[in-house]
Scaffold this motif. Structure first.
Motif, mmCIF file in Angstrom:
data_model
loop_
_atom_site.group_PDB
_atom_site.id
_atom_site.type_symbol
_atom_site.label_atom_id
_atom_site.label_comp_id
_atom_site.label_asym_id
_atom_site.label_seq_id
_atom_site.Cartn_x
_atom_site.Cartn_y
_atom_site.Cartn_z
ATOM 1 N N LEU A 1 54.486 -74.124 -7.906
ATOM 2 C CA LEU A 1 53.870 -74.685 -6.344
ATOM 3 C C LEU A 1 53.830 -73.670 -5.365
ATOM 4 O O LEU A 1 52.759 -73.697 -4.711
ATOM 5 N N ALA A 2 54.869 -72.953 -5.388
ATOM 6 C CA ALA A 2 54.760 -71.723 -4.069
ATOM 7 C C ALA A 2 53.556 -70.855 -4.473
ATOM 8 O O ALA A 2 53.020 -70.469 -3.460
ATOM 9 N N ALA A 3 53.163 -70.514 -5.658
ATOM 10 C CA ALA A 3 52.249 -69.606 -6.109
ATOM 11 C C ALA A 3 51.021 -70.283 -5.591
ATOM 12 O O ALA A 3 50.159 -69.571 -5.011
ATOM 13 N N ALA A 4 50.758 -71.495 -6.138
ATOM 14 C CA ALA A 4 49.388 -72.288 -5.735
ATOM 15 C C ALA A 4 49.501 -72.171 -4.306
ATOM 16 O O ALA A 4 48.310 -72.096 -3.755
ATOM 17 N N GLU A 5 50.449 -72.437 -3.491
ATOM 18 C CA GLU A 5 50.311 -72.953 -1.989
ATOM 19 C C GLU A 5 49.774 -71.773 -1.338
ATOM 20 O O GLU A 5 48.903 -71.579 -0.395
ATOM 21 N N ARG A 6 50.161 -70.403 -1.845
ATOM 22 C CA ARG A 6 49.487 -69.231 -1.139
ATOM 23 C C ARG A 6 48.276 -68.966 -1.577
ATOM 24 O O ARG A 6 47.595 -68.331 -0.800
ATOM 25 N N ALA A 7 47.591 -69.601 -2.616
ATOM 26 C CA ALA A 7 46.387 -69.337 -2.792
ATOM 27 C C ALA A 7 45.467 -70.312 -2.159
ATOM 28 O O ALA A 7 44.198 -70.008 -2.012
ATOM 29 N N VAL A 8 45.681 -71.485 -2.003
ATOM 30 C CA VAL A 8 44.933 -72.596 -1.566
ATOM 31 C C VAL A 8 44.856 -72.671 0.019
ATOM 32 O O VAL A 8 45.772 -71.996 0.738
ATOM 33 N N GLY A 9 43.865 -73.355 0.556
ATOM 34 C CA GLY A 9 44.027 -73.626 2.022
ATOM 35 C C GLY A 9 45.094 -74.420 2.618
ATOM 36 O O GLY A 9 45.708 -75.119 1.826
ATOM 37 N N ASP A 10 45.156 -74.594 3.997
ATOM 38 C CA ASP A 10 46.175 -75.200 4.622
ATOM 39 C C ASP A 10 46.231 -76.628 4.360
ATOM 40 O O ASP A 10 47.165 -77.629 4.471
ATOM 41 N N ASN A 11 44.880 -77.059 4.178
ATOM 42 C CA ASN A 11 44.719 -78.636 3.958
ATOM 43 C C ASN A 11 44.676 -79.353 2.667
ATOM 44 O O ASN A 11 44.806 -80.398 2.515
ATOM 45 N N ALA A 12 45.094 -78.228 1.960
ATOM 46 C CA ALA A 12 45.301 -78.797 0.375
ATOM 47 C C ALA A 12 46.607 -79.593 0.167
ATOM 48 O O ALA A 12 47.479 -79.350 1.048
ATOM 49 N N VAL A 13 46.366 -80.680 -0.444
ATOM 50 C CA VAL A 13 47.657 -81.167 -0.754
ATOM 51 C C VAL A 13 48.300 -80.894 -2.179
ATOM 52 O O VAL A 13 47.505 -80.887 -3.166
ATOM 53 N N LEU A 14 49.481 -80.517 -2.207
ATOM 54 C CA LEU A 14 50.200 -80.159 -3.194
ATOM 55 C C LEU A 14 51.186 -81.316 -3.848
ATOM 56 O O LEU A 14 51.687 -82.418 -3.353
ATOM 57 N N ALA A 15 51.107 -81.354 -5.398
ATOM 58 C CA ALA A 15 51.604 -82.378 -6.129
ATOM 59 C C ALA A 15 52.216 -82.158 -7.266
ATOM 60 O O ALA A 15 51.958 -81.266 -7.763
ATOM 61 N N SER A 16 53.473 -82.776 -7.479
ATOM 62 C CA SER A 16 54.280 -82.580 -8.595
ATOM 63 C C SER A 16 54.055 -83.843 -9.655
ATOM 64 O O SER A 16 54.402 -84.978 -8.948
ATOM 65 N N ASN A 17 53.988 -83.588 -10.913
ATOM 66 C CA ASN A 17 53.793 -84.789 -11.869
ATOM 67 C C ASN A 17 55.172 -85.214 -12.331
ATOM 68 O O ASN A 17 55.499 -85.767 -13.425
ATOM 69 N N THR A 18 56.247 -84.487 -11.657
ATOM 70 C CA THR A 18 57.861 -84.912 -12.140
ATOM 71 C C THR A 18 57.956 -86.347 -12.381
ATOM 72 O O THR A 18 57.357 -87.360 -11.730
#
Length: 290
Positions: free
Chosen positions: A107-124
Motif C-alpha cells: 500500500l505504501a508503494a502504491a501511495e507513492r505512485a498515485v495522486g493525492d486524491n486516490a483512494v487506497l483500500a485493503s481487501n483484508t
C-alpha cells in the motif's frame, strides 16, 4: 429520461492476482473501469489474466455479460510493479495474502505512485484498518473494501472505516460499490469487522460439533440451510474460503477477542495435512477439480 450510469472509477489498480484479486479486477472491468492488475512474477501475471478470462467465459455462458469477453479483457492491463501506476489512478485495492506487514508495504508503494486524491483500500477480511493506515502518508484516504468469494457472484462488499477515514473517501467507496451492482455495509474498524467475526464464530462451532461427533458435515450444513435459511452451510463455506484462510483469521481473532475464537484441533490438523478446501480438492467435503 434515462437515469445516469452508476459511478465507477475510471482507473483502478488491483495489487495481487490470486482468486480474490482476479475477481475484483473482473468486476471493475465489467463495470467499465480500466484495471491495472499488479503481479511481479510473469507466470503469476499470466495466471491472473487467465482467471479473469475464465470468469468472463463463465459469465458469458450464464448470459450475464452485457458485452463480449474480449472487449472487457481489453480494459485489463498487467503491471509488474506498483511504481508503474499513474497519478490518474482513482482507486487502489490490495488483495495480497493476510499479512499486515506485506499489506502495508504494498500500500505504501502504491501511495507513492498515485495522486493525492486516490483512494487506497485493503481487501483484508480481519486485519486492522487503523494499523495499516499508520503506515500511510494519507490515512484519511484509506478504507477497507472487503469483497467476498467468489467476487463476481457475491452481492456484498463490507466497507471498513478507520478513525481517520474521511466522509469523502467513505462515500466514494459506497458509490463505487453501487456502481458494481453490489450492496454495502459500512462498519467501523474492529477485530473481524462484522462479517468475519460472525462468520468465523459460526464456522468454528460447526467444526467443534463435527470434531465431537454430534453429526456429520452434511447434516450440520443442512441444518443451517433449511432451519435458518442460510444459502450455504458453515462447513461448505469454510471449504470455499479456504481452511488455511479461516485458521489465520481465527488465530487473529483469538489473540484480539479471546478464547471463543480458539481454533479447534480438527481445523489445525486439516490445514497441516494440506486439506484446504475447494482449492486443494479436499476440506470438510470433497471437491471435483475445476
Amino acid at each position: 429520461m434515462t437515469a445516469p450510469a452508476p459511478a465507477v472509477p475510471k482507473l483502478v489498480a488491483v495489487i495481487g492476482g490470486g482468486r480474490m484479486g482476479a475477481g475484483i479486477a473482473q468486476v471493475f472491468a465489467v463495470a467499465g473501469s480500466v484495471v491495472c492488475l499488479v503481479e511481479r512474477d510473469p507466470a503469476a501475471a499470466a495466471a491472473a489474466r487467465d482467471r479473469v478470462a475464465m470468469g468472463l467465459l463463465r459469465a458469458t455462458e450464464k448470459g450475464v455479460l452485457a458485452e463480449s469477453a474480449d472487449l472487457v479483457l481489453e480494459r485489463l492491463v498487467l503491471v509488474d510493479d506498483a511504481a508503474g501506476l499513474g497519478a490518474d489512478t482513482d482507486l487502489v485495492v490490495e488483495a495480497v495474502p493476510e499479512d499486515a506487514a506485506l499489506k502495508i508495504q504494498v500500500l505504501a508503494a502504491a501511495e507513492r505512485a498515485v495522486g493525492d486524491n486516490a483512494v487506497l483500500a485493503s481487501n483484508t477480511s480481519s486485519l486492522s484498518i487503523t494499523g495499516m493506515a499508520d503506515g500511510l502518508r494519507r490515512p484519511e484516504r484509506f478504507v477497507g473494501l472487503h469483497f467476498f468469494n467468489p467476487v463476481p457472484a457475491s452481492r456484498l462488499v463490507e466497507i471498513v472505516t478507520g478513525p481517520q477515514t474521511t466522509d469523502a473517501a467513505r462515500e466514494s467507496a459506497r458509490a463505487w460499490v453501487a456502481g458494481l451492482g453490489k450492496s454495502e455495509v459500512v462498519v467501523r474498524d474492529s477485530p473481524g469487522f462484522a462479517t468475519s467475526r460472525l462468520g468465523v464464530l459460526l464456522g468454528l462451532e460447526a467444526i467443534r460439533m463435527l470434531e465431537e461427533g454430534v453429526t456429520d458435515a452434511a447434516a450440520i450444513d443442512r441444518a443451517m440451510e433449511l432451519g435458518y435459511r442460510h444459502p450455504m452451510g458453515p462447513l461448505r463455506s469454510t471449504d470455499l474460503v479456504g481452511l488455511d484462510v479461516r485458521l489465520a483469521i481465527a488465530e487473529h481473532l483469538h489473540r484480539e477477542l479471546g478464547e471463543r475464537f480458539a481454533p479447534p484441533r480438527l481445523l489445525r490438523d486439516k490445514v497441516a495435512r494440506g486439506e484446504l478446501g475447494r482449492k486443494t480438492g479436499q476440506g470438510f467435503f470433497s471437491w471435483e477439480a475445476s
